[in-house]
Design an enzyme around this catalytic site. Structure first.
Site, PDB file in Angstrom:
ATOM      1  CB  SER A   1      -0.798   0.198   1.155  1.00 12.04           C
ATOM      2  OG  SER A   1      -1.643   0.959   1.360  1.00 12.04           O
ATOM      3  N   PRO A   2       1.115   1.893  -1.235  1.00 11.03           N
ATOM      4  CG  PRO A   2       0.969   2.495  -3.370  1.00 11.03           C
ATOM      5  CD  PRO A   2       0.480   1.505  -2.256  1.00 11.03           C
TER       6      PRO A   2
ATOM      7  CG  ASP B   1      -4.810  -0.644  -0.344  1.00 12.48           C
ATOM      8  OD1 ASP B   1      -5.871  -0.125  -0.402  1.00 12.48           O
ATOM      9  OD2 ASP B   1      -4.271  -0.185   0.980  1.00 12.48           O
TER      10      ASP B   1
HETATM   11  C1  LIG Z   1       0.407   3.622   3.225  1.00 11.06           C
HETATM   12  S1  LIG Z   1       2.009   3.545   4.147  1.00 11.06           S
HETATM   13  C2  LIG Z   1       2.078   1.889   4.286  1.00 11.06           C
HETATM   14  C3  LIG Z   1       1.541   1.177   5.445  1.00 11.06           C
HETATM   15  C4  LIG Z   1       1.486  -0.172   5.768  1.00 11.06           C
HETATM   16  N1  LIG Z   1       0.532  -0.915   4.828  1.00 11.06           N
HETATM   17  C5  LIG Z   1       1.148  -0.630   7.073  1.00 11.06           C
HETATM   18  O1  LIG Z   1      -0.023  -1.293   7.370  1.00 11.06           O
HETATM   19  O2  LIG Z   1       1.504  -0.025   8.219  1.00 11.06           O
HETATM   20  C6  LIG Z   1       3.098   3.709   2.723  1.00 11.06           C
HETATM   21  C7  LIG Z   1       4.607   3.721   3.449  1.00 11.06           C
HETATM   22  O3  LIG Z   1       5.454   3.785   2.433  1.00 11.06           O
HETATM   23  C8  LIG Z   1       6.587   4.520   2.975  1.00 11.06           C
HETATM   24  N2  LIG Z   1       7.519   4.901   1.564  1.00 11.06           N
HETATM   25  C9  LIG Z   1       7.480   5.965   0.768  1.00 11.06           C
HETATM   26  N3  LIG Z   1       8.107   6.186  -0.084  1.00 11.06           N
HETATM   27  C10 LIG Z   1       9.018   5.141  -0.009  1.00 11.06           C
HETATM   28  C11 LIG Z   1      10.267   4.573  -0.544  1.00 11.06           C
HETATM   29  N4  LIG Z   1      10.594   5.044  -1.778  1.00 11.06           N
HETATM   30  N5  LIG Z   1      10.717   3.440  -0.238  1.00 11.06           N
HETATM   31  C12 LIG Z   1      10.268   2.597   0.799  1.00 11.06           C
HETATM   32  N6  LIG Z   1       9.345   3.303   1.460  1.00 11.06           N
HETATM   33  C13 LIG Z   1       8.702   4.227   1.039  1.00 11.06           C
HETATM   34  C14 LIG Z   1       6.322   5.305   3.944  1.00 11.06           C
HETATM   35  O4  LIG Z   1       7.214   5.794   4.818  1.00 11.06           O
HETATM   36  C15 LIG Z   1       5.122   4.973   4.518  1.00 11.06           C
HETATM   37  O5  LIG Z   1       5.421   4.008   5.414  1.00 11.06           O
END
Ligand SMILES: C[S@@+](CC[C@H](N)C(=O)[O-])C[C@H]1O[C@@H](n2cnc3c(N)ncnc32)[C@H](O)[C@@H]1O
Length: 371
Positions: free
Chosen positions: A37-38, A80
């Protein structure tokens, strides 16, 4: 992979870093399922940053190409994406549909099936269109695109059968008297075999899963140790559905935007190998709480201090992951509950909006007038 994990368990590893770079360390066709889920293209920014809707496709495509490369031929990519409104107007962004089309047309994925995650507990938003002007309905569905590399990814819906309806249970008990075999107006030929007990019903692509976790060990320990809880967690039931349906025990599951590591925790509970990446170290540090259900406070404290070191590579031994407990169960650790009982109860009860009600019941029981 060469990058050192922040922590490892029996089946998995959580690694801090950029998902694109970290995927570069994985071999071609080595992963069975990427479930993630990005950050969505939201108007209201989350603390981890969100990408603008008009830049979203360009942002996600490089990640998707790496996902395509690391997936096995039989593998799946489950993405998602929450819906969003365009800036300042009550019309929807098409970004999630653009992602779908681009990943199929340009990256080479197949759309195995479109799923919809209905979260009945979602709050109404955006406030302007839904609450104030009342010109739009509450948006409570996320699109979940199940991509595959080929037309026939590994999949078995018998592993995610839904409970039978009461009507179906009656039919199974006594098919003859309950149902006359006949051709339906739709042309479907419903034979008596329809009443066979297959252990459950074929699930639909509408997954109704409330996102209501207010009482897990993860939240409890975040509060206890003063760590920020992840603001956009999905419920464990969501990855559990796809992990069960699309992988077997021992297969490898990857979450490239792992956050609080719901996916890794779920994979561990289901006996799948897992890898979780996230840019934010603090999120992955807190995610360790998912694996510490039932551990004494001292052990939790020791693990946290080990994770604080720059070259932490903490090995979590004997983790017990129970899906029923890990995501929603009440925390029962006596050692935590015993001290500062009242404060902790308040936090939990406040979260459920029950604290006030309970206070007045207690006063009434003690014969005191309401506060
Ligand atoms: C919607 S949240 C995911 C939540 C997860 N599904 C949960 O249940 O906790 C998206 C996550 O992507 C991470 N994120 C954003 N850009 C990223 C990247 N380039 N590489 C790794 N993680 C990244 C953010 O820090 C964030 O924690």
């Amino acid at each position: 992979m060469q990058s050192q994990p922040l922590y490892t368990t029996r089946y998995g590893r959580a690694v801090v870093g950029d998902a694109f770079a970290l995927m570069g360390e994985l071999q071609d066709e080595s992963v069975d399922l990427v479930m993630t889920s990005p950050p969505f293209a939201l108007r209201r920014q989350k603390s981890y940053g969100n990408v603008e809707e008009n830049e979203y496709v360009a942002w996600i495509v490089p990640f998707a190409k790496e996902v395509f490369r690391v997936l096995k031929q039989t593998g799946s990519f489950v993405l998602d994406l929450g819906g969003a409104y365009r800036a300042g107007v009550p019309s929807r962004s098409l970004y999630n549909f653009r992602v779908l089309l681009t990943l199929c047309d340009e990256v080479g994925f197949h759309l195995a099936e479109d799923f919809y995650w209905f979260n009945p507990a979602k709050l109404p938003s955006p406030i302007e269109w839904v609450n104030k002007r009342k010109i739009r309905a509450k948006d409570s569905v996320n699109t979940i695109w199940w991509f595959s590399k080929t037309d026939f990814p590994k999949a078995d819906v018998r592993k995610v059968l839904a409970p039978y309806s009461d009507r179906m249970k009656k039919l199974i008990q006594d098919p003859e008297s309950f149902y006359q075999p006949k051709k339906r107006p739709s042309g479907h030929d419903i034979s008596a075999g329809f009443g066979k007990d297959n252990g459950g019903a074929i699930p639909s692509n509408l997954l109704s899963i409330p996102n209501t976790d207010s009482n897990s060990s993860y939240l409890w320990l975040c509060k206890e140790f003063g760590l920020e809880r992840h603001p956009a967690r999905f419920p464990a039931e969501l990855p559990a559905f796809f992990i069960k349906m699309l992988t077997n025990e021992g297969d490898t599951v990857l979450d490239i935007f792992g956050g609080s590591n719901t996916t890794g925790f779920t994979a561990e509970a289901l006996g799948r190998k897992w890898m979780t990446f996230d840019l934010r170290r603090d999120y992955l540090v807190a995610s360790v709480f998912r694996f510490l259900e039932g551990r004494p406070v001292e052990v939790v404290r020791r693990i946290l201090s080990a994770l604080a070191s720059d070259d932490a590579n903490v090995i979590l031994e004997d983790v017990v992951c129970n899906l029923a407990n890990g995501s929603n169960a009440k925390v029962t650790r006596v050692d935590l509950i015993a001290t500062q009982e009242e404060t902790r109860q308040m936090v939990l009860l406040e979260e459920e909006g029950k604290y006030q009600a309970r206070q007045s019941t207690t006063r009434r029981r003690r014969g005191k007038p309401p506060a």
